[in-house]
Structures are given as C-alpha cells and as structure tokens.
Design a protein around this motif. Structure first.
Motif, PDB file in Angstrom:
ATOM      1  N   UNK A  39       0.835  -1.202   0.000  1.00 12.88           N
ATOM      2  CA  UNK A  39       0.000   0.000   0.000  1.00 12.88           C
ATOM      3  C   UNK A  39       0.871   1.255   0.000  1.00 12.88           C
ATOM      4  N   UNK A  40       1.934   1.240   0.797  1.00 15.22           N
ATOM      5  CA  UNK A  40       2.847   2.385   0.849  1.00 15.22           C
ATOM      6  C   UNK A  40       3.579   2.563  -0.480  1.00 15.22           C
ATOM      7  N   UNK A  41       3.990   1.469  -1.081  1.00 11.81           N
ATOM      8  CA  UNK A  41       4.652   1.537  -2.390  1.00 11.81           C
ATOM      9  C   UNK A  41       3.707   2.141  -3.434  1.00 11.81           C
ATOM     10  N   UNK A  42       2.436   1.775  -3.351  1.00 12.10           N
ATOM     11  CA  UNK A  42       1.453   2.314  -4.284  1.00 12.10           C
ATOM     12  C   UNK A  42       1.251   3.812  -4.068  1.00 12.10           C
ATOM     13  N   UNK A  43       1.325   4.261  -2.799  1.00  2.08           N
ATOM     14  CA  UNK A  43       1.261   5.696  -2.513  1.00  2.08           C
ATOM     15  C   UNK A  43       2.378   6.440  -3.244  1.00  2.08           C
ATOM     16  N   UNK A  44       3.585   5.903  -3.148  1.00  3.32           N
ATOM     17  CA  UNK A  44       4.729   6.536  -3.809  1.00  3.32           C
ATOM     18  C   UNK A  44       4.573   6.509  -5.322  1.00  3.32           C
ATOM     19  N   UNK A  45       4.147   5.369  -5.867  1.00  2.00           N
ATOM     20  CA  UNK A  45       3.958   5.259  -7.311  1.00  2.00           C
ATOM     21  C   UNK A  45       2.914   6.255  -7.804  1.00  2.00           C
ATOM     22  N   UNK A  46       1.828   6.390  -7.061  1.00  2.23           N
ATOM     23  CA  UNK A  46       0.794   7.348  -7.436  1.00  2.23           C
ATOM     24  C   UNK A  46       1.355   8.763  -7.379  1.00  2.23           C
ATOM     25  N   UNK A  47       2.112   9.079  -6.317  1.00  5.28           N
ATOM     26  CA  UNK A  47       2.700  10.407  -6.201  1.00  5.28           C
ATOM     27  C   UNK A  47       3.616  10.727  -7.367  1.00  5.28           C
ATOM     28  N   UNK A  48       4.441   9.762  -7.771  1.00  6.09           N
ATOM     29  CA  UNK A  48       5.353   9.973  -8.902  1.00  6.09           C
ATOM     30  C   UNK A  48       4.569  10.188 -10.194  1.00  6.09           C
ATOM     31  N   UNK A  49       3.512   9.434 -10.363  1.00  8.21           N
ATOM     32  CA  UNK A  49       2.679   9.609 -11.548  1.00  8.21           C
ATOM     33  C   UNK A  49       2.052  10.993 -11.599  1.00  8.21           C
ATOM     34  N   UNK A  50       1.554  11.447 -10.474  1.00  7.22           N
ATOM     35  CA  UNK A  50       0.963  12.789 -10.406  1.00  7.22           C
ATOM     36  C   UNK A  50       2.017  13.864 -10.614  1.00  7.22           C
ATOM     37  N   UNK A  51       3.209  13.631 -10.084  1.00  9.42           N
ATOM     38  CA  UNK A  51       4.307  14.586 -10.242  1.00  9.42           C
ATOM     39  C   UNK A  51       4.688  14.722 -11.709  1.00  9.42           C
ATOM     40  N   UNK A  52       4.795  13.598 -12.383  1.00  8.15           N
ATOM     41  CA  UNK A  52       5.142  13.637 -13.800  1.00  8.15           C
ATOM     42  C   UNK A  52       4.016  14.231 -14.636  1.00  8.15           C
ATOM     43  N   UNK A  53       2.792  14.201 -14.093  1.00  2.00           N
ATOM     44  CA  UNK A  53       1.660  14.822 -14.779  1.00  2.00           C
ATOM     45  C   UNK A  53       1.494  16.282 -14.361  1.00  2.00           C
ATOM     46  N   UNK A  54       2.509  16.802 -13.632  1.00  2.00           N
ATOM     47  CA  UNK A  54       2.567  18.201 -13.195  1.00  2.00           C
ATOM     48  C   UNK A  54       1.471  18.546 -12.187  1.00  2.00           C
ATOM     49  N   UNK A  55       1.002  17.559 -11.445  1.00  2.00           N
ATOM     50  CA  UNK A  55       0.049  17.806 -10.356  1.00  2.00           C
ATOM     51  C   UNK A  55       0.826  17.749  -9.046  1.00  2.00           C
ATOM     52  N   UNK A  56       1.705  18.709  -8.865  1.00  2.00           N
ATOM     53  CA  UNK A  56       2.680  18.674  -7.781  1.00  2.00           C
ATOM     54  C   UNK A  56       2.018  18.733  -6.407  1.00  2.00           C
ATOM     55  N   UNK A  57       1.113  19.666  -6.217  1.00  2.00           N
ATOM     56  CA  UNK A  57       0.467  19.820  -4.913  1.00  2.00           C
ATOM     57  C   UNK A  57      -0.348  18.587  -4.546  1.00  2.00           C
ATOM     58  N   UNK A  58      -0.925  17.954  -5.542  1.00  2.00           N
ATOM     59  CA  UNK A  58      -1.717  16.752  -5.295  1.00  2.00           C
ATOM     60  C   UNK A  58      -0.814  15.571  -4.954  1.00  2.00           C
ATOM     61  N   UNK A  59       0.384  15.571  -5.524  1.00  2.00           N
ATOM     62  CA  UNK A  59       1.307  14.442  -5.346  1.00  2.00           C
ATOM     63  C   UNK A  59       1.931  14.398  -3.954  1.00  2.00           C
ATOM     64  N   UNK A  60       2.266  15.545  -3.396  1.00  2.00           N
ATOM     65  CA  UNK A  60       3.041  15.579  -2.148  1.00  2.00           C
ATOM     66  C   UNK A  60       2.417  14.832  -0.970  1.00  2.00           C
ATOM     67  N   UNK A  61       1.097  14.925  -0.747  1.00  2.00           N
ATOM     68  CA  UNK A  61       0.534  14.196   0.396  1.00  2.00           C
ATOM     69  C   UNK A  61       0.766  12.694   0.343  1.00  2.00           C
ATOM     70  N   UNK A  62       0.832  12.132  -0.850  1.00  2.00           N
ATOM     71  CA  UNK A  62       1.080  10.692  -0.976  1.00  2.00           C
ATOM     72  C   UNK A  62       2.512  10.363  -0.557  1.00  2.00           C
ATOM     73  N   UNK A  63       3.460  11.247  -0.874  1.00  2.00           N
ATOM     74  CA  UNK A  63       4.846  11.029  -0.449  1.00  2.00           C
ATOM     75  C   UNK A  63       4.951  11.134   1.075  1.00  2.00           C
ATOM     76  N   UNK A  64       4.308  12.164   1.641  1.00  2.00           N
ATOM     77  CA  UNK A  64       4.359  12.345   3.088  1.00  2.00           C
ATOM     78  C   UNK A  64       3.747  11.146   3.814  1.00  2.00           C
TER      79      UNK A  64
END
Length: 330
Positions: free
Chosen positions: A271-296
C-alpha cells in the motif's frame, strides 16, 4: 464424445470482454470454440468498440456464442463484470480478447472441480506469447519463476491466501476455472479497476474453499504494445496512475480484513509503495500539490525509503530540472 455425454457435462461460461482488438479477438474466440470440452457458452461482451465486433462473432456461426454490446464505453471493469453476471454456467473462465487457450484447457481443469466440491478454482501455468502469437521461451520461464509456479506443488492448496495474494501464483484472469455460484459478482467495487483479477483472487481466498494447481502450460498470455505496461508517454503515465489507485484500494481492503492479519505487514508495504507510485505519476503529470501528500503519507508510515524521499525532494525542485531528473529515474 457423444451428444448425450456432452449434455451430461456441467456448463462452463467462457467470458471474453473485448474492445477494439478484432484480429486478436478472432484468435481468442477460435481457441474457445476448439475446446475439447464441448458444453460451453461463450459470452463476448463488447465495450462499445469502433470495430464491427458483432460481424466477427457472427462469422463463427456457433450457437454457443452469446454477444452483448454496450451502447457506450463503460470501462474495463464494468464490461468484465457484466459478462460474468451474464454467465449461466456452473463454472466460469475468463479469456482476455488477446489471449489463447490450448484445446484441452477446460478438459483438464473442469473435471478436477467436479471431483471435489470443496474447491472454488483450478488453475494452471501459462506460456507468454508476443504480438504475432509466437511463444517467448525466456519470457515464459521468467513468468513461471516470477510467480513461483515452478516451485508450487501439484494438487490442493487450502488455505491459499499466500499463493494467491502474496506470490500471486494464480492467474485468475487468463488461466483459471472458477465455481460460479460462490462469487457475488456485484461485490467487486468499482475502485478495484484494473486490479479486478487480484480482488477476485481475494474473494476466492476468503471463501473457505480450496484451490487446485495443475502444473502444465495450458494457456497463452499475450504481452504486446497494447497492454498498460507497454504503453508510452502520457498514456503510460495515466495507466500507472490508475493502477496505483487500484492497488491502494485493494491493499487497504486486504490490510483491514481480520482473516488476513498474518499478512498485514506485507499488504501495508504494498500500500505504501502504491502511494509513492501514485505520487510519482501525479508529479510527472505536473500535479505537484496533489502528489506531495502521498509522499508524506508513505514516509511517515514506513522506515526510511530512498525512492519516496527522492520523489518528494523532486516535488520542490524547479520544474525543468525536476522533469529531467524524473526521466532519468525511470
């Protein structure tokens, strides 16, 4: 086999969801029709293809085929579920529109289930084929070893949560026959998405029934450019985002199931790995603010993780350099 003997066989529903793969679909249907196990219905559920799928189905002139076409694209999971709910058979078997069965696939697995009412499913190993239907021998061996079917004992496994949800040895979507009346097809929530086969495995694992492994390659799973893992560019990124969301949902459900508590640490890690993967996907899609909570979230609930920390750091890096670094990190 005589007609009377065929009628005595239990009905098996072959589920073929399809969308815009006419050439592959022909091969899939042909492999179902050629089954030496004859008492089958073939349910082709078309997800509003632009291709004339009905003409392809009609060309086989086989009364065992039932065809359904959605008037609009309902998504992969809904199309699959609709086909399962159409099934009238005692057993169901999913056949992707780009995969192929050996002629004896059903003939070897169905009798195993008939002989033991305490089994919910029977499954086998599989070949890996390319876009031209040629067997990829190294890929096949890698697939067998990767899912630990090379070390899996023939016969009954009960319970089978470990081989189903941890080792993922059971290819529910392509190389498996399932007892139909045990599964409530409406109980698969839409959030499961592309991980429907893993969720279906979960439902089978918690059913209280057993599983049977037949250690022979009876099916052919196609790896080609149209699969999610083979896409490129933005389509690839959107596919990864969808997959990560589906994984997060599934592993959350598994974590919270008291019947699976012995595997909770593993599910939490996935589940944690999926959080990071989702965050990276959002980051690459330029949704930076949306991505950060998943990394945290991933950082605060696990030990130090380089992948997550680097991804979070990139979210604070100037746009140009961040994109370059992300490309290098693929």
């Amino acid at each position: 086999m005589s007609l009377s003997q065929e009628c005595q066989q239990p009905l098996v529903s072959v589920i073929i969801p399809t969308y815009n793969r006419p050439d592959y679909l022909k091969q899939a249907i042909a492999s179902a029709i050629k089954q030496t196990y004859r008492n089958i219905e073939i349910i082709v559920s078309d997800n509003c293809s632009t291709e004339n799928t009905q003409a392809i189905v009609a060309s086989f002139e086989d009364l065992r085929i039932r065809f359904w076409r959605h008037e609009q694209n309902v998504g992969m999971l809904a199309n699959q579920q609709h086909a399962f709910k159409m099934a009238r058979g005692k057993y169901v078997a999913s056949l992707h529109d780009d995969d192929i069965w050996n002629e004896d696939f059903l003939a070897k697995l169905v009798p195993i289930l008939e002989a033991n009412s305490e089994l919910i499913l029977a499954f086998c190993d599989q070949y890996i084929i390319d876009a031209n239907s040629i067997i990829n021998d190294p890929g096949t061996e890698k697939n067998t070893r990767g899912y630990k079917r090379d070390k899996l004992a023939k016969g009954i496994h009960q319970p089978f949560s470990k081989i189903g949800l941890i080792d993922k040895s059971i290819p529910t979507a392509a190389s498996c026959v399932i007892r139909n009346n045990v599964i409530d097809w409406d109980s698969i929530p839409p959030e499961v998405g592309g991980m429907w086969d893993l969720y279906l495995t979960y439902l089978c694992c918690i059913s209280g029934y057993g599983a049977y492994y037949y250690p022979e390659r009876l099916t052919r799973y196609r790896a080609h450019e149209q699969t999610d893992t083979m896409l490129s560019g933005s389509r690839d990124m959107q596919a990864k985002i969808r997959k990560a969301k589906s994984e997060m949902f599934c592993y959350q459900v598994f974590m919270e199931d008291d019947r699976l508590q012995q595997f909770r640490v593993y599910f939490q890690q996935k589940w944690l790995e999926a959080n990071t993967t989702l965050g990276i996907g959002l980051l690459r899609s330029e949704q930076i603010a949306v991505a950060r909570p998943y990394f945290w979230q991933a950082l605060t609930k696990q030990k130090f993780n380089v992948r997550t920390l680097v991804a979070l750091s990139l979210s604070f890096t100037p746009h140009f350099f961040a994109n370059k670094l992300i490309e290098l990190s693929k």
